[in-house]
Write a protein that holds these residues in place. Structure first.
Motif, PDB file in Angstrom:
ATOM      1  N   PRO A 231       1.386  -1.203  11.792  1.00  0.00           N
ATOM      2  CA  PRO A 231       2.183  -0.598  10.723  1.00  0.00           C
ATOM      3  C   PRO A 231       2.832  -1.621   9.785  1.00  0.00           C
ATOM      4  O   PRO A 231       3.170  -1.293   8.646  1.00  0.00           O
ATOM      5  CB  PRO A 231       3.253   0.195  11.490  1.00  0.00           C
ATOM      6  N   LEU A 232       3.013  -2.835  10.263  1.00  0.00           N
ATOM      7  CA  LEU A 232       3.643  -3.875   9.444  1.00  0.00           C
ATOM      8  C   LEU A 232       2.731  -4.343   8.317  1.00  0.00           C
ATOM      9  O   LEU A 232       3.187  -4.963   7.355  1.00  0.00           O
ATOM     10  CB  LEU A 232       4.021  -5.072  10.323  1.00  0.00           C
ATOM     11  N   GLU A 233       1.435  -4.057   8.449  1.00  0.00           N
ATOM     12  CA  GLU A 233       0.475  -4.514   7.444  1.00  0.00           C
ATOM     13  C   GLU A 233       0.790  -3.913   6.073  1.00  0.00           C
ATOM     14  O   GLU A 233       0.467  -4.512   5.044  1.00  0.00           O
ATOM     15  CB  GLU A 233      -0.942  -4.132   7.881  1.00  0.00           C
ATOM     16  N   GLY A 234       1.434  -2.755   6.073  1.00  0.00           N
ATOM     17  CA  GLY A 234       1.776  -2.142   4.788  1.00  0.00           C
ATOM     18  C   GLY A 234       2.702  -3.006   3.949  1.00  0.00           C
ATOM     19  O   GLY A 234       2.611  -2.997   2.709  1.00  0.00           O
ATOM     20  N   PHE A 235       3.581  -3.767   4.596  1.00  0.00           N
ATOM     21  CA  PHE A 235       4.483  -4.650   3.861  1.00  0.00           C
ATOM     22  C   PHE A 235       3.726  -5.839   3.267  1.00  0.00           C
ATOM     23  O   PHE A 235       4.167  -6.435   2.294  1.00  0.00           O
ATOM     24  CB  PHE A 235       5.603  -5.159   4.765  1.00  0.00           C
ATOM     25  N   VAL A 236       2.600  -6.176   3.871  1.00  0.00           N
ATOM     26  CA  VAL A 236       1.782  -7.301   3.399  1.00  0.00           C
ATOM     27  C   VAL A 236       0.988  -6.900   2.164  1.00  0.00           C
ATOM     28  O   VAL A 236       0.883  -7.666   1.197  1.00  0.00           O
ATOM     29  CB  VAL A 236       0.826  -7.773   4.516  1.00  0.00           C
ATOM     30  N   THR A 237       0.435  -5.706   2.181  1.00  0.00           N
ATOM     31  CA  THR A 237      -0.490  -5.291   1.121  1.00  0.00           C
ATOM     32  C   THR A 237       0.182  -4.597  -0.059  1.00  0.00           C
ATOM     33  O   THR A 237      -0.399  -4.532  -1.147  1.00  0.00           O
ATOM     34  CB  THR A 237      -1.552  -4.341   1.704  1.00  0.00           C
ATOM     35  N   LYS A 238       1.379  -4.088   0.123  1.00  0.00           N
ATOM     36  CA  LYS A 238       2.019  -3.336  -0.961  1.00  0.00           C
ATOM     37  C   LYS A 238       2.472  -4.265  -2.088  1.00  0.00           C
ATOM     38  O   LYS A 238       2.653  -5.471  -1.886  1.00  0.00           O
ATOM     39  CB  LYS A 238       3.211  -2.532  -0.425  1.00  0.00           C
ATOM     40  N   LYS A 239       2.677  -3.716  -3.238  1.00  0.00           N
ATOM     41  CA  LYS A 239       3.169  -4.474  -4.382  1.00  0.00           C
ATOM     42  C   LYS A 239       4.697  -4.463  -4.370  1.00  0.00           C
ATOM     43  O   LYS A 239       5.324  -3.698  -3.655  1.00  0.00           O
ATOM     44  CB  LYS A 239       2.656  -3.869  -5.685  1.00  0.00           C
ATOM     45  N   GLY A 240       5.284  -5.339  -5.185  1.00  0.00           N
ATOM     46  CA  GLY A 240       6.733  -5.358  -5.282  1.00  0.00           C
ATOM     47  C   GLY A 240       7.309  -6.704  -4.901  1.00  0.00           C
ATOM     48  O   GLY A 240       6.588  -7.619  -4.481  1.00  0.00           O
ATOM     49  N   PRO A 241       8.620  -6.872  -5.056  1.00  0.00           N
ATOM     50  CA  PRO A 241       9.267  -8.147  -4.760  1.00  0.00           C
ATOM     51  C   PRO A 241       9.027  -8.583  -3.313  1.00  0.00           C
ATOM     52  O   PRO A 241       9.170  -7.791  -2.382  1.00  0.00           O
ATOM     53  CB  PRO A 241      10.754  -7.852  -5.007  1.00  0.00           C
ATOM     54  N   ALA A 242       8.678  -9.845  -3.139  1.00  0.00           N
ATOM     55  CA  ALA A 242       8.392 -10.365  -1.805  1.00  0.00           C
ATOM     56  C   ALA A 242       9.628 -10.337  -0.911  1.00  0.00           C
ATOM     57  O   ALA A 242       9.522 -10.100   0.296  1.00  0.00           O
ATOM     58  CB  ALA A 242       7.839 -11.785  -1.911  1.00  0.00           C
ATOM     59  N   ALA A 243      10.800 -10.584  -1.491  1.00  0.00           N
ATOM     60  CA  ALA A 243      12.029 -10.599  -0.693  1.00  0.00           C
ATOM     61  C   ALA A 243      12.283  -9.236  -0.058  1.00  0.00           C
ATOM     62  O   ALA A 243      12.623  -9.133   1.123  1.00  0.00           O
ATOM     63  CB  ALA A 243      13.220 -11.006  -1.562  1.00  0.00           C
ATOM     64  N   LYS A 244      12.094  -8.195  -0.832  1.00  0.00           N
ATOM     65  CA  LYS A 244      12.304  -6.845  -0.315  1.00  0.00           C
ATOM     66  C   LYS A 244      11.277  -6.510   0.752  1.00  0.00           C
ATOM     67  O   LYS A 244      11.597  -5.889   1.774  1.00  0.00           O
ATOM     68  CB  LYS A 244      12.227  -5.842  -1.474  1.00  0.00           C
TER      69      LYS A 244
END
Length: 203
Positions: A75-88
């Protein structure tokens, strides 16, 4: 009287049904007392059917550990592939990892004890899990560098620093020892400092 094993869902692939039964038995009896024959008996089949999917008891237990860990990392892979600020995204990744580990360790302590014993022997499985987490954080940080958000020179080195700085929130021993006392606010406070460092280029 021991709780009966839930009847297997025959719609599920055989490999998954075997892992379901093995997980139930590991939770109840632990790895030392769970055999391939026990798993076969729970599924009302011969042990030869188990060996068609797993060539040994060790391979079966490794697969249980791998599935347990994949349920955390996938489930953490979604944070890797999504767009948006890296810090968030990085903060969200750490929060999600901490929540997943806390749920696995504190909500199902019997399975965690069995998993820990299996994982001690399944070093390749654990190493793969840790490498996956390292890759995910490295990718997020590298993306932050590419966007001009972070200023670090070595994304992988920075990822290892992030994982070390947040270890108490996701290391099994530390989570269990704390009893899940760390709050989301605690994690965000640490991440505020971590992200400030990444933006300043200290790694």
């Amino acid at each position: 009287m021991p709780k009966a094993i839930t009847a297997p869902d025959t719609a599920r692939p055989m490999r998954e049904r075997i892992l379901d039964a093995a997980e139930t038995l590991l939770r109840r009896h632990g790895p030392a007392k769970t055999t391939v024959s026990d798993v076969a008996r729970a599924l009302d089949m011969s042990h030869a059917n188990i060996y068609r999917h797993f060539d040994s008891k060790a391979a079966l237990q490794d697969a249980v550990a791998e599935r347990w860990l994949d349920a955390v990392s996938a489930p953490l892979e979604g944070f890797v592939t999504k767009k948006g600020p890296a810090a968030k995204r990085l903060e969200g990744w750490v929060l999600a990892l901490a929540k997943a580990k806390r749920r696995k360790i504190l909500d199902d302590p019997e399975l965690f004890e069995a998993y820990h014993a299996v994982a001690e022997a399944a070093r390749d499985v654990v190493a793969h899990h840790l490498a996956t987490l390292d890759r995910q954080v490295t990718t997020i940080i590298a993306d932050g560098v590419a966007q001009g958000e972070f200023k670090v020179r070595n994304a992988n080195q920075a990822a290892r620093a992030v994982l070390s700085a947040t270890l108490r929130f996701h290391h099994p021993y530390m989570v269990r020892a704390s009893g899940g006392a760390d709050t989301e606010a605690d994690i965000k406070a640490v991440m505020k400092l971590v992200i400030a460092g990444l933006k300043a280029g200290v790694a």
